[in-house]
Scaffold this motif. Sequence first.
Motif, PDB file in Angstrom:
ATOM      1  N   GLY A 100      33.393  44.067  45.216  1.00 41.91           N
ATOM      2  CA  GLY A 100      32.724  43.070  44.811  1.00 41.91           C
ATOM      3  C   GLY A 100      33.538  41.395  44.732  1.00 41.91           C
ATOM      4  N   ASN A 101      33.221  40.822  43.319  1.00 41.20           N
ATOM      5  CA  ASN A 101      33.903  39.512  43.651  1.00 41.20           C
ATOM      6  C   ASN A 101      35.788  39.360  43.506  1.00 41.20           C
ATOM      7  OD1 ASN A 101      34.480  40.481  40.916  1.00 41.20           O
ATOM      8  ND2 ASN A 101      32.336  38.435  40.338  1.00 41.20           N
ATOM      9  N   LYS A 102      35.962  40.499  42.995  1.00 40.26           N
ATOM     10  CA  LYS A 102      37.491  40.630  43.694  1.00 40.26           C
ATOM     11  C   LYS A 102      38.311  40.470  41.946  1.00 40.26           C
ATOM     12  CE  LYS A 102      37.783  39.438  48.033  1.00 40.26           C
ATOM     13  NZ  LYS A 102      38.485  39.502  49.665  1.00 40.26           N
ATOM     14  N   LYS A 103      37.626  39.943  40.959  1.00 44.22           N
ATOM     15  CA  LYS A 103      37.908  40.185  39.192  1.00 44.22           C
ATOM     16  C   LYS A 103      38.832  40.837  38.575  1.00 44.22           C
ATOM     17  CE  LYS A 103      34.546  36.372  38.170  1.00 44.22           C
ATOM     18  NZ  LYS A 103      33.312  35.654  36.881  1.00 44.22           N
ATOM     19  N   GLY A 104      39.822  41.042  38.527  1.00 47.00           N
ATOM     20  CA  GLY A 104      40.486  41.649  37.993  1.00 47.00           C
ATOM     21  C   GLY A 104      41.641  42.867  38.895  1.00 47.00           C
ATOM     22  N   ILE A 105      41.410  42.803  40.139  1.00 45.56           N
ATOM     23  CA  ILE A 105      42.043  43.666  40.667  1.00 45.56           C
ATOM     24  C   ILE A 105      43.389  43.241  40.665  1.00 45.56           C
ATOM     25  CG2 ILE A 105      40.082  44.292  41.900  1.00 45.56           C
ATOM     26  CD1 ILE A 105      41.475  42.988  44.585  1.00 45.56           C
ATOM     27  N   ARG A 106      44.497  43.863  41.160  1.00 45.78           N
ATOM     28  CA  ARG A 106      45.686  43.585  41.115  1.00 45.78           C
ATOM     29  C   ARG A 106      46.328  43.132  42.648  1.00 45.78           C
ATOM     30  NH1 ARG A 106      48.795  46.028  36.983  1.00 45.78           N
ATOM     31  NH2 ARG A 106      48.159  48.147  36.257  1.00 45.78           N
ATOM     32  N   ARG A 107      45.613  42.915  43.071  1.00 49.52           N
ATOM     33  CA  ARG A 107      45.165  42.270  44.746  1.00 49.52           C
ATOM     34  C   ARG A 107      45.833  43.162  45.604  1.00 49.52           C
ATOM     35  NH1 ARG A 107      45.423  36.204  46.215  1.00 49.52           N
ATOM     36  NH2 ARG A 107      46.381  36.170  48.471  1.00 49.52           N
TER      37      ARG A 107
END
Length: 212
Positions: A100-107
């Motif tokens: 999805g939009n990658k919000k909140g992931i550690r990356r």
Amino acid sequence: MKNYPLTERTEAPATCAPRIAELARNTAETQVSVRVNLDGTGVSRLHTGIGFFDHMLDQIARHGLIDLDIDAEGDLHIDGHHTVEDVGITLGQAVYKAMGNKKGIRRYGHAYVPLDEALSRVVVDFSGRPGLVMDVSFKAAMIGNFDSQLVHEFFQGFVNHAFVTVHIDNLKGENAHHQCESVFKAFARALRMALEFDPRALGSIPSTKGSL
């Protein structure tokens, strides 16, 4: 002494919507279908027609805690190249869609994994920019009936379509099977770390640009 009020803390949500995606890729060379659940428990159902490759994909599921369902029918009468590459492409597309939009992931994620004498390191960044740097000198050209050169083809296909940067280094190893398996296990662990939600940054994009 003056008492200052405590800063209000934002609690992480009790549940998050599961990040699931299902994709198919059909060409004159292969027919591949992939279903992923990034918030799974490591359950896998794998059928690529290449036993050792299925074993490596199972490492991604088990150690990445990703539920993974892959069916592939390819031109194995030629060799395994198209099948392995197209599974990498389709898996990359599915992971990208599921994120999805990658919000909140550690990356970012990284892992060192040993397997007997072999030791591998994998570092990933879900940057939105595809890139693969791989330094693995396999001690054998073939691992069973699996061409060790296809490891690079799999990861190249994955990074190009998941839009992720991946650095892979086999630091030690004398047995090609051990080298390869330690790479896939380290990749799984790094993937798991990068895709996990950061409870201190829920709802925000992990980039100063504001987008990934």
